[in-house]
Design a protein around this motif. Sequence first.
Motif, short mmCIF file in Angstrom:
data_model
loop_
_atom_site.label_atom_id
_atom_site.label_comp_id
_atom_site.label_asym_id
_atom_site.label_seq_id
_atom_site.Cartn_x
_atom_site.Cartn_y
_atom_site.Cartn_z
N PRO A 1 7.75 -33.25 17.70
CA PRO A 1 7.66 -32.69 19.18
C PRO A 1 8.74 -33.07 20.58
O PRO A 1 9.13 -33.95 20.38
N GLY A 2 8.56 -31.63 21.36
CA GLY A 2 9.38 -32.14 22.43
C GLY A 2 11.10 -30.75 21.92
O GLY A 2 11.65 -31.01 22.85
N GLU A 3 10.89 -31.17 20.62
CA GLU A 3 12.14 -30.27 20.25
C GLU A 3 12.63 -28.89 20.35
O GLU A 3 13.08 -28.79 21.06
N ASP A 4 11.21 -28.49 20.98
CA ASP A 4 11.21 -26.76 21.86
C ASP A 4 11.78 -27.15 23.00
O ASP A 4 12.33 -25.74 23.33
N ASP A 5 11.87 -27.97 23.91
CA ASP A 5 12.36 -27.41 25.26
C ASP A 5 13.98 -27.95 25.25
O ASP A 5 14.63 -27.83 25.98
N ARG A 6 14.64 -27.91 23.93
CA ARG A 6 15.81 -28.46 24.25
C ARG A 6 16.85 -27.22 23.21
O ARG A 6 18.03 -27.33 22.61
N TRP A 7 16.42 -26.68 22.40
CA TRP A 7 16.29 -25.22 21.90
C TRP A 7 17.00 -23.92 22.13
O TRP A 7 16.13 -23.24 23.32
N LEU A 8 18.28 -23.42 22.09
CA LEU A 8 18.91 -22.83 22.33
C LEU A 8 18.70 -21.27 22.20
O LEU A 8 18.31 -21.40 20.85
N THR A 9 18.75 -20.38 23.16
CA THR A 9 19.10 -18.78 22.07
C THR A 9 20.39 -19.14 21.42
O THR A 9 21.37 -19.57 22.43
N VAL A 10 20.52 -17.57 20.99
CA VAL A 10 22.02 -17.95 21.08
C VAL A 10 22.83 -16.96 22.04
O VAL A 10 23.60 -17.30 22.20
N GLU A 11 22.04 -16.12 22.68
CA GLU A 11 22.67 -15.91 23.83
C GLU A 11 23.17 -16.82 25.07
O GLU A 11 24.02 -16.64 25.77
N GLN A 12 21.69 -17.72 25.07
CA GLN A 12 22.27 -18.88 26.09
C GLN A 12 23.80 -19.62 25.63
O GLN A 12 23.94 -20.51 26.19
N PHE A 13 24.06 -20.09 24.40
CA PHE A 13 24.99 -21.10 23.50
C PHE A 13 26.32 -20.40 24.41
O PHE A 13 27.30 -20.67 23.97
N GLU A 14 25.84 -18.57 23.64
CA GLU A 14 27.24 -17.86 23.90
C GLU A 14 27.87 -18.38 25.45
O GLU A 14 29.40 -18.31 25.69
N ARG A 15 26.60 -18.63 26.34
CA ARG A 15 27.25 -17.98 27.68
C ARG A 15 27.62 -19.06 28.54
O ARG A 15 28.66 -20.27 29.31
N VAL A 16 27.35 -20.38 27.30
CA VAL A 16 27.68 -22.02 27.49
C VAL A 16 29.53 -22.20 27.15
O VAL A 16 30.00 -22.44 28.23
N LEU A 17 29.65 -21.20 26.01
CA LEU A 17 30.15 -21.56 25.47
C LEU A 17 31.79 -21.07 26.19
O LEU A 17 33.08 -21.13 26.47
N ASP A 18 31.39 -19.58 27.13
CA ASP A 18 31.96 -18.45 27.39
C ASP A 18 32.52 -19.49 28.74
O ASP A 18 33.82 -19.19 29.45
N VAL A 19 32.08 -20.30 29.05
CA VAL A 19 32.24 -21.14 30.25
C VAL A 19 33.02 -22.44 30.13
O VAL A 19 34.25 -23.03 30.48
N ALA A 20 33.15 -23.01 28.77
CA ALA A 20 33.24 -24.08 28.55
C ALA A 20 34.78 -23.39 27.94
O ALA A 20 35.85 -24.36 27.80
N ALA A 21 35.12 -22.64 26.89
CA ALA A 21 36.23 -21.99 26.98
C ALA A 21 37.23 -22.07 28.30
O ALA A 21 38.79 -21.63 27.71
N ASP A 22 37.13 -21.71 29.20
CA ASP A 22 38.04 -21.64 30.67
C ASP A 22 38.12 -23.04 31.33
O ASP A 22 39.03 -23.36 32.71
N ARG A 23 37.52 -24.20 30.75
CA ARG A 23 37.23 -25.86 31.54
C ARG A 23 37.59 -26.24 30.40
O ARG A 23 37.29 -27.07 29.66
N GLU A 24 39.03 -27.31 31.16
CA GLU A 24 39.15 -28.34 29.88
C GLU A 24 38.86 -29.86 30.46
O GLU A 24 38.21 -30.03 29.49
N ASP A 25 37.55 -29.69 31.61
CA ASP A 25 37.20 -30.58 31.74
C ASP A 25 35.57 -30.77 30.87
O ASP A 25 34.62 -31.19 31.26
N VAL A 26 34.90 -29.73 29.87
CA VAL A 26 33.67 -29.79 29.68
C VAL A 26 34.12 -30.32 28.00
O VAL A 26 34.57 -29.72 27.71
N HIS A 27 32.77 -30.95 27.78
CA HIS A 27 32.75 -31.19 25.96
C HIS A 27 31.91 -30.87 25.47
O HIS A 27 30.58 -31.03 26.48
N LEU A 28 31.35 -30.48 23.98
CA LEU A 28 30.51 -30.27 23.62
C LEU A 28 29.92 -31.05 22.59
O LEU A 28 30.71 -31.01 21.81
N THR A 29 28.89 -31.86 22.47
CA THR A 29 28.24 -32.31 21.90
C THR A 29 27.07 -31.40 20.21
O THR A 29 26.12 -30.85 21.47
#
Length: 218
Positions: free
Chosen positions: A22-50
Amino acid sequence: MGAVTVILAVHGVGRPVRTLDPGEDDRWLTVEQFERVLDVAADREDVHLTFDDGNDSDVEIVLPRLADRGLTAEFFPLAGRLGQRGYLDREGLRELVRAGMEIGSHGWEPRDWRRLDDRHADRELKDAPKLLGDLCGRPVRRYSLPFGAYDRRVLARLRQAGATRVYTSDGGAARQDRWLQARTELPHDLDGDWLDGVLAGSRRAPHWTNRLFHRTAR
């Protein structure tokens, strides 16, 4: 004083192959959303992923995309769910380690650590990281709080267990030299505007509530 960073907490990515809690679907990303996050993180040393829970998408989807961008991240599996359908198995965990990823503990099962008796606290805070450490071949001393829930008793138990860093879900920016680290969970409906707003926080000092929690931890 340590540098300011924004720590993003990811759960699952892509199409789930198991029944979600219950509630997990509120935090599950599509591949496209995730790739957008990665593209931003790749250009930012101040972003950390867990990554929490140890879903099999960590290896199937996340790992190759991190490698393509030269990124590393921290993964926090549930030790008691290794090998279950939809979760990492032991070889998947070792694959993350071989790729240079850091492994921490999310406990044994998804439980609120504020409500644990001593026996269950040992299982969640000591047995879980020991199993993960044995499988990884190195000590596991970082923790991600299930549901982001904690109080003074939980923090004291984590200190006693030897935690070197603890990740919350408090949101906002964090100081890299703090023991207690605020994270922002990525929601299933994130878009570019939401992401830009969150990442803007890394250029400001942490919110006063995060500083309060840091003082409580000390």
